[in-house]
Design a protein around this motif. Structure first.
Motif, PDB file in Angstrom:
ATOM      1  N   ASN A  60       0.819  -1.217   0.000  1.00 12.62           N
ATOM      2  CA  ASN A  60       0.000   0.000   0.000  1.00 12.62           C
ATOM      3  C   ASN A  60       0.852   1.266   0.000  1.00 12.62           C
ATOM      4  OD1 ASN A  60      -2.486  -1.300  -0.084  1.00 12.62           O
ATOM      5  ND2 ASN A  60      -2.596  -1.506   2.146  1.00 12.62           N
ATOM      6  N   LYS A  61       2.100   1.130   0.439  1.00 11.95           N
ATOM      7  CA  LYS A  61       3.032   2.266   0.406  1.00 11.95           C
ATOM      8  C   LYS A  61       3.885   2.264  -0.855  1.00 11.95           C
ATOM      9  CE  LYS A  61       4.716   1.119   4.495  1.00 11.95           C
ATOM     10  NZ  LYS A  61       5.558   1.121   5.723  1.00 11.95           N
ATOM     11  N   ASN A  62       4.109   1.065  -1.403  1.00 11.33           N
ATOM     12  CA  ASN A  62       5.021   0.916  -2.538  1.00 11.33           C
ATOM     13  C   ASN A  62       4.561  -0.277  -3.373  1.00 11.33           C
ATOM     14  OD1 ASN A  62       7.113   0.405  -4.313  1.00 11.33           O
ATOM     15  ND2 ASN A  62       8.735   0.502  -2.774  1.00 11.33           N
ATOM     16  N   ASN A  63       3.995  -0.003  -4.554  1.00 14.94           N
ATOM     17  CA  ASN A  63       3.394  -1.097  -5.326  1.00 14.94           C
ATOM     18  C   ASN A  63       4.409  -2.074  -5.913  1.00 14.94           C
ATOM     19  OD1 ASN A  63       4.434   0.324  -7.498  1.00 14.94           O
ATOM     20  ND2 ASN A  63       2.444   1.058  -8.230  1.00 14.94           N
ATOM     21  N   SER A  64       5.710  -1.810  -5.724  1.00 14.87           N
ATOM     22  CA  SER A  64       6.706  -2.787  -6.175  1.00 14.87           C
ATOM     23  C   SER A  64       6.705  -4.034  -5.283  1.00 14.87           C
ATOM     24  CB  SER A  64       8.108  -2.165  -6.196  1.00 14.87           C
ATOM     25  OG  SER A  64       8.584  -1.940  -4.884  1.00 14.87           O
ATOM     26  N   PHE A  65       5.956  -3.982  -4.182  1.00 11.81           N
ATOM     27  CA  PHE A  65       5.812  -5.153  -3.313  1.00 11.81           C
ATOM     28  C   PHE A  65       4.758  -6.123  -3.847  1.00 11.81           C
ATOM     29  CE2 PHE A  65       8.294  -2.713  -0.393  1.00 11.81           C
ATOM     30  CZ  PHE A  65       8.842  -3.618   0.512  1.00 11.81           C
ATOM     31  N   ASN A  66       4.231  -5.846  -5.048  1.00 13.09           N
ATOM     32  CA  ASN A  66       3.177  -6.708  -5.592  1.00 13.09           C
ATOM     33  C   ASN A  66       3.626  -8.160  -5.750  1.00 13.09           C
ATOM     34  OD1 ASN A  66       4.937  -6.028  -7.705  1.00 13.09           O
ATOM     35  ND2 ASN A  66       3.329  -6.116  -9.253  1.00 13.09           N
ATOM     36  N   THR A  67       4.868  -8.364  -6.186  1.00 11.23           N
ATOM     37  CA  THR A  67       5.338  -9.743  -6.372  1.00 11.23           C
ATOM     38  C   THR A  67       5.479 -10.472  -5.040  1.00 11.23           C
ATOM     39  OG1 THR A  67       7.623  -8.933  -6.424  1.00 11.23           O
ATOM     40  CG2 THR A  67       6.530  -9.287  -8.542  1.00 11.23           C
ATOM     41  N   ILE A  68       5.811  -9.732  -3.999  1.00  9.07           N
ATOM     42  CA  ILE A  68       5.933 -10.339  -2.673  1.00  9.07           C
ATOM     43  C   ILE A  68       4.556 -10.734  -2.145  1.00  9.07           C
ATOM     44  CG2 ILE A  68       6.453  -9.795  -0.254  1.00  9.07           C
ATOM     45  CD1 ILE A  68       8.961  -8.363  -1.220  1.00  9.07           C
ATOM     46  N   VAL A  69       3.587  -9.831  -2.254  1.00  8.28           N
ATOM     47  CA  VAL A  69       2.232 -10.140  -1.782  1.00  8.28           C
ATOM     48  C   VAL A  69       1.655 -11.328  -2.549  1.00  8.28           C
ATOM     49  CG1 VAL A  69      -0.134  -9.289  -1.543  1.00  8.28           C
ATOM     50  CG2 VAL A  69       1.791  -7.771  -1.040  1.00  8.28           C
ATOM     51  N   SER A  70       1.778 -11.298  -3.869  1.00  4.39           N
ATOM     52  CA  SER A  70       1.203 -12.386  -4.677  1.00  4.39           C
ATOM     53  C   SER A  70       1.892 -13.715  -4.378  1.00  4.39           C
ATOM     54  CB  SER A  70       1.290 -12.054  -6.168  1.00  4.39           C
ATOM     55  OG  SER A  70       2.631 -11.904  -6.591  1.00  4.39           O
ATOM     56  N   SER A  71       3.188 -13.670  -4.105  1.00  7.10           N
ATOM     57  CA  SER A  71       3.919 -14.901  -3.773  1.00  7.10           C
ATOM     58  C   SER A  71       3.448 -15.478  -2.442  1.00  7.10           C
ATOM     59  CB  SER A  71       5.423 -14.624  -3.716  1.00  7.10           C
ATOM     60  OG  SER A  71       5.915 -14.242  -4.985  1.00  7.10           O
ATOM     61  N   ILE A  72       3.242 -14.619  -1.462  1.00  6.89           N
ATOM     62  CA  ILE A  72       2.752 -15.091  -0.160  1.00  6.89           C
ATOM     63  C   ILE A  72       1.370 -15.721  -0.312  1.00  6.89           C
ATOM     64  CG2 ILE A  72       2.045 -14.380   2.165  1.00  6.89           C
ATOM     65  CD1 ILE A  72       4.188 -12.131   1.930  1.00  6.89           C
ATOM     66  N   ILE A  73       0.504 -15.063  -1.061  1.00 10.84           N
ATOM     67  CA  ILE A  73      -0.842 -15.609  -1.280  1.00 10.84           C
ATOM     68  C   ILE A  73      -0.763 -16.999  -1.905  1.00 10.84           C
ATOM     69  CG2 ILE A  73      -2.982 -15.321  -2.608  1.00 10.84           C
ATOM     70  CD1 ILE A  73      -2.551 -12.262  -2.302  1.00 10.84           C
TER      71      ILE A  73
ATOM     72  N   THR B  48      -3.006  -6.845 -10.852  1.00  7.36           N
ATOM     73  CA  THR B  48      -3.602  -8.019 -11.504  1.00  7.36           C
ATOM     74  C   THR B  48      -3.028  -9.331 -10.985  1.00  7.36           C
ATOM     75  OG1 THR B  48      -2.019  -7.797 -13.330  1.00  7.36           O
ATOM     76  CG2 THR B  48      -4.165  -6.753 -13.598  1.00  7.36           C
ATOM     77  N   ARG B  49      -1.734  -9.367 -10.689  1.00  3.56           N
ATOM     78  CA  ARG B  49      -1.133 -10.610 -10.208  1.00  3.56           C
ATOM     79  C   ARG B  49      -1.675 -10.972  -8.829  1.00  3.56           C
ATOM     80  NH1 ARG B  49       5.310 -11.240 -10.440  1.00  3.56           N
ATOM     81  NH2 ARG B  49       4.781 -10.772 -12.594  1.00  3.56           N
ATOM     82  N   ILE B  50      -1.794  -9.972  -7.968  1.00  2.03           N
ATOM     83  CA  ILE B  50      -2.351 -10.211  -6.635  1.00  2.03           C
ATOM     84  C   ILE B  50      -3.797 -10.687  -6.752  1.00  2.03           C
ATOM     85  CG2 ILE B  50      -3.072  -9.119  -4.476  1.00  2.03           C
ATOM     86  CD1 ILE B  50      -0.635  -7.272  -4.724  1.00  2.03           C
ATOM     87  N   LYS B  51      -4.583 -10.008  -7.583  1.00  2.00           N
ATOM     88  CA  LYS B  51      -5.988 -10.386  -7.770  1.00  2.00           C
ATOM     89  C   LYS B  51      -6.107 -11.839  -8.220  1.00  2.00           C
ATOM     90  CE  LYS B  51      -7.916  -5.862  -9.159  1.00  2.00           C
ATOM     91  NZ  LYS B  51      -9.166  -5.811  -8.384  1.00  2.00           N
ATOM     92  N   ALA B  52      -5.320 -12.216  -9.229  1.00  2.00           N
ATOM     93  CA  ALA B  52      -5.414 -13.568  -9.785  1.00  2.00           C
ATOM     94  C   ALA B  52      -5.033 -14.615  -8.744  1.00  2.00           C
ATOM     95  CB  ALA B  52      -4.522 -13.690 -11.021  1.00  2.00           C
ATOM     96  N   ASN B  53      -3.939 -14.387  -8.019  1.00  2.00           N
ATOM     97  CA  ASN B  53      -3.524 -15.355  -7.001  1.00  2.00           C
ATOM     98  C   ASN B  53      -4.523 -15.420  -5.852  1.00  2.00           C
ATOM     99  OD1 ASN B  53      -1.310 -15.865  -8.553  1.00  2.00           O
ATOM    100  ND2 ASN B  53       0.205 -15.248  -7.049  1.00  2.00           N
ATOM    101  N   ALA B  54      -5.112 -14.276  -5.520  1.00  2.00           N
ATOM    102  CA  ALA B  54      -6.123 -14.266  -4.454  1.00  2.00           C
ATOM    103  C   ALA B  54      -7.368 -15.037  -4.882  1.00  2.00           C
ATOM    104  CB  ALA B  54      -6.482 -12.826  -4.087  1.00  2.00           C
ATOM    105  N   LEU B  55      -7.765 -14.904  -6.137  1.00  3.43           N
ATOM    106  CA  LEU B  55      -8.908 -15.673  -6.639  1.00  3.43           C
ATOM    107  C   LEU B  55      -8.625 -17.172  -6.573  1.00  3.43           C
ATOM    108  CD1 LEU B  55     -10.051 -13.562  -9.720  1.00  3.43           C
ATOM    109  CD2 LEU B  55     -11.430 -14.090  -7.702  1.00  3.43           C
TER     110      LEU B  55
END
Length: 233
Positions: free
Chosen positions: A62-75, A104-111
């Protein structure tokens, strides 16, 4: 078994510190150690540690969208490390909330995760017509696992007929996932949609010579999966 749980807890805690320090090398080193792990049990402590890791990664995103790969990987770790009967309502809510994050990557992995933990969710219907191929494909897979219908196959035909190779590749992936899910009914010749799948199998064979590398690779992978299932039937 206890030693394995302690090891996993330790790895998740190292990953949490790596998130806070933005140390991607350490984070992904530990991620690759456990990404193929499949647990048949999980303690409340493990679920709590995983939840804390995910929440901290979301806060950084939420502070830095470059963390998207980290969030999606954890999910993507969630349904391997946490059996469905050990999931708590808080974590399920967090995963549902992740579907609404602007990536989009976070959304897809969350789905994908929600499909594993809450397969009857109504969430997937909202995303079948997404303009993003992975999100739409994951929604189609989730809805298709609830039950096959002409609507599902019409949407898959749209994917296969798309001029966008990303949608074609995602359509091939979705067909492969659904065929794998329904493989037992195929082996008993009890699936009323067999002719629809036969149509896609023929198209996948054609796509295995597609000029676009991504489509060709996905078609070859899915064709191999289909052939291995026929041999084991």
């Amino acid at each position: 078994m206890k030693d394995n749980r302690l090891l996993l807890l330790g790895i998740l805690e190292v990953m949490e510190n790596a998130v806070l320090e933005n140390n991607r090398d350490v984070f992904f080193n530990k991620f690759y150690q456990i990404r193929n792990m499949r647990a048949d049990s999980a303690t409340p402590e493990l679920v709590g540690t995983f939840k804390r890791l995910l929440l901290k990664a979301i806060a950084e995103f939420n502070k830095n969208n470059s963390f998207n790969t980290i969030v999606s990987s954890i999910i993507s770790l969630s349904y391997g490390l946490i059996p469905t009967d050990k999931l708590d309502t808080d974590l399920l809510k967090i995963l549902n909330d992740c579907v609404e994050l602007p990536d989009t990557r976070i959304k897809a992995n969350a789905l994908t995760a929600v499909c594993e933990f809450d397969p009857n969710s109504e969430l997937f219907k909202e995303h079948i017509n997404s303009k993003f191929n992975r999100i739409a494909a994951e929604a189609i897979i989730a809805e298709g696992k609830k039950g096959l219908s002409t609507k599902i196959f019409d949407k898959l035909r749209e994917f296969f007929g798309s001029s966008n190779p990303f949608f074609v590749a995602s359509g091939i992936y979705a067909v492969g996932q659904l065929m794998d899910y329904y493989r037992e009914s195929f082996s008993r010749s009890e699936n009323m949609f067999q002719s629809d799948f036969d149509f896609f199998i023929k198209k996948i064979t054609v796509f295995s010579s597609h000029p676009h590398e991504m489509v060709r690779k996905r078609a070859l992978q899915t064709k191999k999966l289909i052939e291995s299932e026929k041999k084991s039937a």
